[in-house]
Design an enzyme around this catalytic site. Structure first.
Site, PDB file in Angstrom:
ATOM      1  N   LYS A 176      -0.118  10.734   1.062  1.00 27.61           N
ATOM      2  CA  LYS A 176      -1.387  11.373   0.685  1.00 27.61           C
ATOM      3  C   LYS A 176      -2.095  11.780   1.981  1.00 27.61           C
ATOM      4  O   LYS A 176      -2.633  10.935   2.696  1.00 27.61           O
ATOM      5  CB  LYS A 176      -2.291  10.410  -0.101  1.00 27.61           C
ATOM      6  CG  LYS A 176      -1.640   9.826  -1.380  1.00 27.61           C
ATOM      7  CD  LYS A 176      -1.018   8.491  -1.115  1.00 27.61           C
ATOM      8  CE  LYS A 176      -0.704   7.701  -2.371  1.00 27.61           C
ATOM      9  NZ  LYS A 176       0.110   8.354  -3.361  1.00 27.61           N
ATOM     10  N   HIS A 187      -6.774   2.064  -7.508  1.00 24.05           N
ATOM     11  CA  HIS A 187      -5.598   2.625  -6.846  1.00 24.05           C
ATOM     12  C   HIS A 187      -5.572   2.316  -5.348  1.00 24.05           C
ATOM     13  O   HIS A 187      -4.717   2.799  -4.618  1.00 24.05           O
ATOM     14  CB  HIS A 187      -5.589   4.149  -7.084  1.00 24.05           C
ATOM     15  CG  HIS A 187      -4.303   4.823  -6.798  1.00 24.05           C
ATOM     16  ND1 HIS A 187      -4.157   5.765  -5.805  1.00 24.05           N
ATOM     17  CD2 HIS A 187      -3.082   4.702  -7.372  1.00 24.05           C
ATOM     18  CE1 HIS A 187      -2.924   6.214  -5.786  1.00 24.05           C
ATOM     19  NE2 HIS A 187      -2.244   5.586  -6.723  1.00 24.05           N
ATOM     20  N   ASP A 220      -7.483 -12.019   8.728  1.00 31.96           N
ATOM     21  CA  ASP A 220      -8.402 -12.687   9.663  1.00 31.96           C
ATOM     22  C   ASP A 220      -9.634 -11.848   9.991  1.00 31.96           C
ATOM     23  O   ASP A 220     -10.301 -12.086  11.001  1.00 31.96           O
ATOM     24  CB  ASP A 220      -7.674 -13.062  10.966  1.00 31.96           C
ATOM     25  CG  ASP A 220      -6.682 -14.190  10.758  1.00 31.96           C
ATOM     26  OD1 ASP A 220      -6.766 -14.882   9.731  1.00 31.96           O
ATOM     27  OD2 ASP A 220      -5.795 -14.364  11.622  1.00 31.96           O
ATOM     28  N   ASP A 255      -7.217  22.409  10.303  1.00 32.59           N
ATOM     29  CA  ASP A 255      -7.355  23.035  11.631  1.00 32.59           C
ATOM     30  C   ASP A 255      -6.906  22.129  12.777  1.00 32.59           C
ATOM     31  O   ASP A 255      -7.390  22.302  13.907  1.00 32.59           O
ATOM     32  CB  ASP A 255      -8.804  23.448  11.880  1.00 32.59           C
ATOM     33  CG  ASP A 255      -9.236  24.611  11.001  1.00 32.59           C
ATOM     34  OD1 ASP A 255      -8.357  25.319  10.483  1.00 32.59           O
ATOM     35  OD2 ASP A 255     -10.454  24.797  10.822  1.00 32.59           O
ATOM     36  N   LYS A 297      -4.920   0.454  -1.897  1.00 35.54           N
ATOM     37  CA  LYS A 297      -3.919  -0.462  -1.327  1.00 35.54           C
ATOM     38  C   LYS A 297      -4.447  -0.899   0.030  1.00 35.54           C
ATOM     39  O   LYS A 297      -4.293  -0.189   1.030  1.00 35.54           O
ATOM     40  CB  LYS A 297      -2.554   0.228  -1.178  1.00 35.54           C
ATOM     41  CG  LYS A 297      -1.767   0.358  -2.473  1.00 35.54           C
ATOM     42  CD  LYS A 297      -2.203   1.484  -3.359  1.00 35.54           C
ATOM     43  CE  LYS A 297      -1.844   2.827  -2.810  1.00 35.54           C
ATOM     44  NZ  LYS A 297      -2.160   3.931  -3.750  1.00 35.54           N
ATOM     45  N   HIS A 311       5.727  10.465  -1.185  1.00 41.97           N
ATOM     46  CA  HIS A 311       4.598   9.806  -1.859  1.00 41.97           C
ATOM     47  C   HIS A 311       3.347   9.779  -0.986  1.00 41.97           C
ATOM     48  O   HIS A 311       2.347   9.172  -1.334  1.00 41.97           O
ATOM     49  CB  HIS A 311       5.013   8.381  -2.242  1.00 41.97           C
ATOM     50  CG  HIS A 311       4.065   7.670  -3.153  1.00 41.97           C
ATOM     51  ND1 HIS A 311       3.250   6.635  -2.721  1.00 41.97           N
ATOM     52  CD2 HIS A 311       3.796   7.832  -4.477  1.00 41.97           C
ATOM     53  CE1 HIS A 311       2.542   6.181  -3.748  1.00 41.97           C
ATOM     54  NE2 HIS A 311       2.837   6.895  -4.815  1.00 41.97           N
TER      55      HIS A 311
END
Length: 400
Positions: free
Chosen positions: A320, A146, A153, A325, A148, A318
């Site tokens: 995440k 999962h 370079d 704090d 991405k 979408h």
């Protein structure tokens, strides 16, 4: 009667096979996996909440690449935007730049064989990762890559929630605008991203490039303190529990799918019990069947204990993210669900920099303003259709 008995026997045998397949596959995976994380590193980070701005920047950096482009995506769709991406990679390969594209096997189901062949003919090195493999067909079908991640370079890294497809640049009417968080990273931690990509490449192809110093230039130290944590095979649950345990005042969780494990749910309830303010941001519109219904039983418990839950209404959410704090935030590829906790290969960035966290909070606060507060009254209203969906979702929530 014989037919009924045969069908029952077939169902029982199928269940036994699935249980054995999963448990033995997990045992083998546990034996080969290792837990790791970087020490505190220093780099420069930028965050993109909009796909159009992200991909304008991302494509420009690929066009400017001088040595190599390494790319790993979970999903690439079959649409004009994906074709634009493929053409960009082919152009770079034809210029003599090394281009490697790694794609999760199930996430790449919509990619046509003809497109893969065209990539290879242009000089792009392509491979599927996390293939479904015998003898543990069911288990390996569940364990997805999962991540991405892109490295250009050896100096520029990208990490976050965006994949390649028209919805990610606001061209899907149902899910637009698409709201997500993706990091652009420069500095010393890019070497670690490169190493993780090359590990996944070696697993997929058998080609070991990790000892080639060509891919690991000497990089500067930036101003943002952070560390990178790749996880698989149940490792993420412990990291998230330890993060929640550190909270003294506030926890903010943004996720498209809220399906916590029992241990994580109990830790959130414990935090509420000690006076921590818990805010959860989820989508109003779902992109997959049953994922919302799977979350409702957890959200009822948390709202009853004092949590605030918002549903994002200005498109599809979408992202995440976890913020504790205002002192540490987690941005990466992992959802707040069992699939990311226990099955998927993920990679997250834990950031310990107040100015960056304040910048992220300004984005999150705007997203909350574009959301609607979920009420326990609405969740508890009698609804036969929803009740049926919730029961079905509960039965398979581990795999959603």
């Amino acid at each position: 009667m014989n037919v009924v008995i045969a069908l029952i026997a077939l169902v029982l045998l199928s269940i036994i096979w699935l249980v054995l397949d999963f448990s033995l596959g997990l045992k083998k995976h546990l034996a080969s996996s290792t837990q790791k994380e970087t020490p505190i590193l220093h780099g420069d980070l930028d965050i993109f909440p909009h796909g159009k701005k992200l991909f304008t920047d991302y494509f420009a950096e690929i066009r400017a690449a001088k040595h190599h482009v390494h790319v790993l995506f979970y999903i690439i769709k079959n649409d004009p935007f994906s074709q634009e991406f493929f053409q960009l990679l082919k152009n770079k390969a034809q210029q003599g730049i090394e281009v490697r594209l790694l794609l999760d096997q199930l996430g790449g189901l919509k990619v046509k064989r003809a497109d893969i062949q065209a990539l290879k003919q242009a000089g792009v090195q392509f491979a599927y990762c996390n293939r479904i493999r015998f003898p543990f067909l069911f288990y390996t079908a569940q364990v997805r890559n999962h991540r991405k991640v892109s490295i250009i370079d050896g100096k520029i890294g990208y990490l976050g929630g965006f994949n390649i497809g028209k919805e990610y640049i606001d061209q899907d009417p149902k899910l637009s605008p698409w709201r997500d968080y993706h990091l652009k990273i420069t500095g010393e931690s890019v070497n670690f991203l490169q190493s993780e990509f090359l590990i996944d490449w070696r697993i997929a192809t058998g080609e070991n490039l990790q000892r080639d110093t060509f891919y690991f230039p000497k990089l500067h130290q930036g101003s943002v303190r952070h560390r990178l944590v790749p996880t698989e095979c149940g490792q993420l649950e412990g990291f998230q529990i330890r993060l929640i345990q550190k909270a003294k005042r506030t926890i903010l969780i943004g996720t498209p799918y809220f399906i916590p494990s029992k241990k994580v749910l109990n830790e959130l309830l414990t935090a509420l019990g000690r006076g921590v303010n818990l805010t959860i941001l989820t989508p109003y519109t779902a992109d997959h069947i049953l994922v919302q219904e799977a979350s409702y039983r957890f959200l009822r418990v948390l709202i009853s204990a004092g949590a605030q839950v918002y549903q994002y209404k200005k498109g599809f959410y979408h992202a995440k993210v976890i913020v504790i704090d205002d002192k540490v935030c987690d941005v990466g590829t992992a959802n707040f669900d069992n699939r990311s906790f226990f099955l998927n290969k993920e990679i997250n960035c834990y950031i310990y920099d107040r100015p960056f966290i304040e910048r992220l909070l300004s984005v999150l606060n705007q997203d909350i303003l574009d959301s609607e507060l979920m009420s326990l009254e609405n969740l508890n209203k009698p609804n036969v259709g929803r009740a049926v969906k919730e029961a079905a979702a509960q039965a398979i929530s581990f795999f959603l």
